[in-house]
Design an enzyme around this catalytic site. Sequence first.
Site, PDB file in Angstrom:
ATOM      1  N   LYS A   1      30.775  39.266   9.879  1.00  0.00           N
ATOM      2  CA  LYS A   1      32.193  39.560  10.127  1.00  0.00           C
ATOM      3  C   LYS A   1      33.040  39.394   8.865  1.00  0.00           C
ATOM      4  O   LYS A   1      34.093  40.004   8.738  1.00  0.00           O
ATOM      5  CB  LYS A   1      32.713  38.713  11.274  1.00  0.00           C
ATOM      6  CG  LYS A   1      32.053  39.122  12.589  1.00  0.00           C
ATOM      7  CD  LYS A   1      32.718  38.580  13.805  1.00  0.00           C
ATOM      8  CE  LYS A   1      32.124  39.182  15.065  1.00  0.00           C
ATOM      9  NZ  LYS A   1      30.707  38.836  15.283  1.00  0.00           N
TER      10      LYS A   1
HETATM   11  C1  LIG Z   1      29.828  39.514  16.080  1.00  0.00           C
HETATM   12  C2  LIG Z   1      28.379  39.336  15.871  1.00  0.00           C
HETATM   13  C3  LIG Z   1      27.428  40.268  16.379  1.00  0.00           C
HETATM   14  C4  LIG Z   1      27.824  41.449  17.239  1.00  0.00           C
HETATM   15  O1  LIG Z   1      28.535  42.422  16.535  1.00  0.00           O
HETATM   16  P1  LIG Z   1      29.387  43.532  17.318  1.00  0.00           P
HETATM   17  O2  LIG Z   1      30.182  44.218  16.291  1.00  0.00           O
HETATM   18  O3  LIG Z   1      30.253  42.754  18.293  1.00  0.00           O
HETATM   19  O4  LIG Z   1      28.432  44.418  18.024  1.00  0.00           O
HETATM   20  C5  LIG Z   1      26.089  40.064  16.087  1.00  0.00           C
HETATM   21  N1  LIG Z   1      25.682  38.999  15.362  1.00  0.00           N
HETATM   22  C6  LIG Z   1      26.555  38.092  14.872  1.00  0.00           C
HETATM   23  C7  LIG Z   1      26.030  36.927  14.105  1.00  0.00           C
HETATM   24  C8  LIG Z   1      27.932  38.223  15.102  1.00  0.00           C
HETATM   25  O5  LIG Z   1      28.792  37.313  14.612  1.00  0.00           O
END
Ligand SMILES: *Cc1c(COP(=O)(O)O)cnc(C)c1O
Length: 486
Positions: free
Chosen positions: A124
């Site tokens: 993120k």
């Molecule tokens: C947010 C997240 C996901 C999922 O990503 P999306 O964009 O919601 O599909 C997968 N793995 C981790 C570690 C995350 O923080």
Amino acid sequence: MQYISTRGQAPAQSFSHILLGGLAPDGGLYLPTEYPQVSGAELDAWRKLSYADLAFEVLKKFATDIPEADLKALVHKTYTAEVYRNARPGDDAAQITPLHVLEQSDGNKLVLQALSNGPTLAFKDMAMQLLGNLFEYALDKQHAELNIFGATSGDTGSAAEYAMRGKRGIRVFMLSPHKKMSAFQTAQMFSLQDPNIFNIAVEGVFDDCQDMVKAVSNDLEFKNRQKIGTVNSINWARVVAQVVYYFRGYLAATTSNEQKVSFTVPSGNFGNICAGHIARMMGLPIDKLVAATNENDVLDEFFRTGVYRVRKSAETYHTSSPSMDISKASNFERFVFDLLGRDSARLAALFKKVETDGGFDLSGKPGSDGDEFAKVAQYGFQSGKSVHADRVATIRDVHEKHGIAIDTHTADGVKVAREHLTPGVTMIVLETALPAKFNETIREALGRDAERPAGFENIEALPQRFHVMKADVAQVKQYIAAHTGL
Ligand SMILES: *Cc1c(COP(=O)(O)O)cnc(C)c1O
């Protein structure tokens, strides 16, 4: 470049206009009127660019109302080896998203693309760090301020706080369930001492936090007066920032544009893989986009059957890949819009049905809502599911065979990727977090603690700054007002 709402009832807007917002006023999600195309000559020229320069080339096709010199400065400030310094020993942090070849045999190649080297050790950061700089830039220009208000069970909240800390014109008020996050996650957020970051520990569970955010958002008078905004996963700028690393992964894994690659993406809210869909629509030679889910298999069910069925709270499992524990996939509407040939009236009807009946069915079977499931393959989408035992076995196996520890979400990705290999096509698994974040399962799989990047060794011992509160909407409003002075 203009942006329209998937539901077709909101005016077209510029990039800067939708930058600070979430949903369109008609309840839809923003998408560009058309996807900008990337030519083979451009792709070739991009092979030698740094990550920041590549980000500039991709983003300038979308952020057409930001002066190019400004955009260039913003991406160069964001994508540095200093910000993405948590690369594994031996990796080149300047690559920003370094690749690791895991397996190479019989023309099959399985590669990990590390997206988790930013400040909070999860992918993120890739988008959120840019968002922090874009927000500061936009607010500065408008002489405006913004108070970001959200709820988190871990990854999103900390990525937002690390992106917004110290930024002019921005405050962050983040709710989290008191004593329910891991010690590491709690320490990561609560150890921030920046005066513009406010951590509020709510005596309740994550759903209570989310209900409080909803209640505040529904009070339009309060929301406007307090200049409340969000940074959730439907924010368009977050999605578009993620498009860049699909190009980067492709260019780093290939030597010619004749080659195709596939991506497997550990998925929850469909934000990450939606960016892959956009990259593919722009002309990037992607063969397959494989959505990997955990026990919360809303997306896997759709890509196997054409039925989209959101889950109730009681059907949403708490798993050892918790950042994928979702009951509905909030960015999925963007893909469905394209799948329906951008028919916004039909899209609006289907998502109304999600609210009344809990889902829709595009399987084409008698009584279904449409037959577009037959077209899903044209978009390259496939899917698979991984459960706790798979996760543990995959972490162990990857460690034994390749000497590298992967986190639980990435393990779901590797497990599903191995089921979707095509001879001659490199499969890239997006690494969405570093294992240190989910140590409990690493201990279960490997019988030892995950390694921590430098600087995180004693994070739990740092002084913490947070405010404990009852799950009380009036109280949180009072707290926000007292700290904004608005
Ligand atoms: C947010 C997240 C996901 C999922 O990503 P999306 O964009 O919601 O599909 C997968 N793995 C981790 C570690 C995350 O923080």
